[in-house]
Design an enzyme around this catalytic site. Sequence first.
Site, PDB file in Angstrom:
ATOM      1  N   ARG A 155      33.744  30.315  34.621  1.00 37.65           N
ATOM      2  CA  ARG A 155      33.417  30.719  35.994  1.00 37.65           C
ATOM      3  C   ARG A 155      33.088  32.210  36.009  1.00 37.65           C
ATOM      4  O   ARG A 155      33.814  33.015  35.403  1.00 37.65           O
ATOM      5  CB  ARG A 155      34.599  30.427  36.920  1.00 37.65           C
ATOM      6  CG  ARG A 155      34.558  31.143  38.239  1.00 37.65           C
ATOM      7  CD  ARG A 155      35.481  30.553  39.282  1.00 37.65           C
ATOM      8  NE  ARG A 155      35.927  31.550  40.227  1.00 37.65           N
ATOM      9  CZ  ARG A 155      35.158  32.159  41.133  1.00 37.65           C
ATOM     10  NH1 ARG A 155      33.867  31.875  41.205  1.00 37.65           N
ATOM     11  NH2 ARG A 155      35.656  33.047  41.958  1.00 37.65           N
ATOM     12  N   VAL A 156      32.004  32.575  36.672  1.00 37.29           N
ATOM     13  CA  VAL A 156      31.641  33.988  36.847  1.00 37.29           C
ATOM     14  C   VAL A 156      31.621  34.263  38.350  1.00 37.29           C
ATOM     15  O   VAL A 156      30.793  33.716  39.073  1.00 37.29           O
ATOM     16  CB  VAL A 156      30.285  34.330  36.179  1.00 37.29           C
ATOM     17  CG1 VAL A 156      30.448  34.427  34.671  1.00 37.29           C
ATOM     18  CG2 VAL A 156      29.193  33.315  36.501  1.00 37.29           C
ATOM     19  N   GLY A 157      32.567  35.079  38.812  1.00 38.75           N
ATOM     20  CA  GLY A 157      32.673  35.285  40.252  1.00 38.75           C
ATOM     21  C   GLY A 157      33.173  36.665  40.614  1.00 38.75           C
ATOM     22  O   GLY A 157      33.117  37.592  39.806  1.00 38.75           O
ATOM     23  N   SER A 202      35.112  42.970  43.783  1.00 40.59           N
ATOM     24  CA  SER A 202      34.098  43.316  44.790  1.00 40.59           C
ATOM     25  C   SER A 202      34.691  44.083  45.969  1.00 40.59           C
ATOM     26  O   SER A 202      33.975  44.765  46.696  1.00 40.59           O
ATOM     27  CB  SER A 202      33.427  42.046  45.309  1.00 40.59           C
ATOM     28  OG  SER A 202      34.399  41.172  45.863  1.00 40.59           O
ATOM     29  N   ASP A 203      36.010  43.952  46.181  1.00 36.86           N
ATOM     30  CA  ASP A 203      36.647  44.626  47.314  1.00 36.86           C
ATOM     31  C   ASP A 203      38.127  44.810  47.013  1.00 36.86           C
ATOM     32  O   ASP A 203      38.642  44.217  46.059  1.00 36.86           O
ATOM     33  CB  ASP A 203      36.453  43.817  48.609  1.00 36.86           C
ATOM     34  CG  ASP A 203      36.884  42.378  48.479  1.00 36.86           C
ATOM     35  OD1 ASP A 203      36.126  41.586  47.896  1.00 36.86           O
ATOM     36  OD2 ASP A 203      37.999  42.056  48.913  1.00 36.86           O
TER      37      ASP A 203
HETATM   38  N1  HPA Z   1      39.340  36.800  49.291  1.00 32.36           N
HETATM   39  C1  HPA Z   1      38.976  35.650  48.705  1.00 32.36           C
HETATM   40  N2  HPA Z   1      38.021  35.576  47.807  1.00 32.36           N
HETATM   41  C2  HPA Z   1      37.385  36.701  47.467  1.00 32.36           C
HETATM   42  C3  HPA Z   1      37.718  37.924  48.028  1.00 32.36           C
HETATM   43  C4  HPA Z   1      38.746  37.976  48.985  1.00 32.36           C
HETATM   44  O1  HPA Z   1      39.087  39.036  49.529  1.00 32.36           O
HETATM   45  N3  HPA Z   1      36.887  38.865  47.499  1.00 32.36           N
HETATM   46  C5  HPA Z   1      36.087  38.217  46.616  1.00 32.36           C
HETATM   47  N4  HPA Z   1      36.388  36.910  46.594  1.00 32.36           N
END
Ligand code: HPA
Length: 234
Positions: free
Chosen positions: A87-89, A203-204
């Site tokens: 999985r790449v996410g 990503s965050d």
């Molecule tokens: N929550 C769930 N999935 C995610 C998040 C998150 O904050 N950021 C990237 N994938």
Amino acid sequence: MSVHIGAKQGEIAETILLPGDPLRAKHIAETYMEDIVCYNEVRGMLGFTGTYRGKRVSVQGTGMGIPTTSIYVNELIADYGVKNLIRVGTCGAMQEHVHVRDVVLAQASCTDSSMNRHEFSGYDYSPIASFPLLQAAYERGMAKGLKLHVGNVFSSDMFYRGDKSVVKKLMDYGVLGVEMETTALYTLAAKYGAKALTILTVSDHLLTGEETTAADRQTTFHDMMEVALETAIS
Ligand code: HPA
């Protein structure tokens, strides 16, 4: 074809990359692979097979979350004989020392999903990564000088959550990041004797509120993809 995948037998490689976004699957196929053939358009959940450095690899969108991921992972392994699934996410960071743009290798996952409670009659099952895939990805990521973290992730059923107390508790127990699919991937791979690994870019950040820019996401995505593809053909 299987219930949700329109490929003929033999059209899907034994090793597959799994982004959530089907257009990501198209982008990966067009950017990194050669001689690509689209084998699935059912429900717009695009899947492609091609080669990377001469080796046959597929890439399949899974959608977001455990229910849709379970469908594709089940059918890929049980109906098409896929053996290695990567999985790449992306994930949201849950620790101070994990920063946006870093890469997380999911050694294991915990979840608020009830999928395993149903399957194991109320007992807890521990979904874990394939050690050979984890080791291969770790070595390649370290050799590239990536900021890598290896540990537990939280596969959440909720992107938008009212009560944050469970998330806080998971942070106290060292969980690195939150995403929405790994528990399904690791559990089903174990069920069918396949190998699985999740590689995530951050990503965050749940603690600082920091987010990546589109340009950041492109660079870190490329780093992750190189690790994923090299692991896929290892
Ligand atoms: N929550 C769930 N999935 C995610 C998040 C998150 O904050 N950021 C990237 N994938």
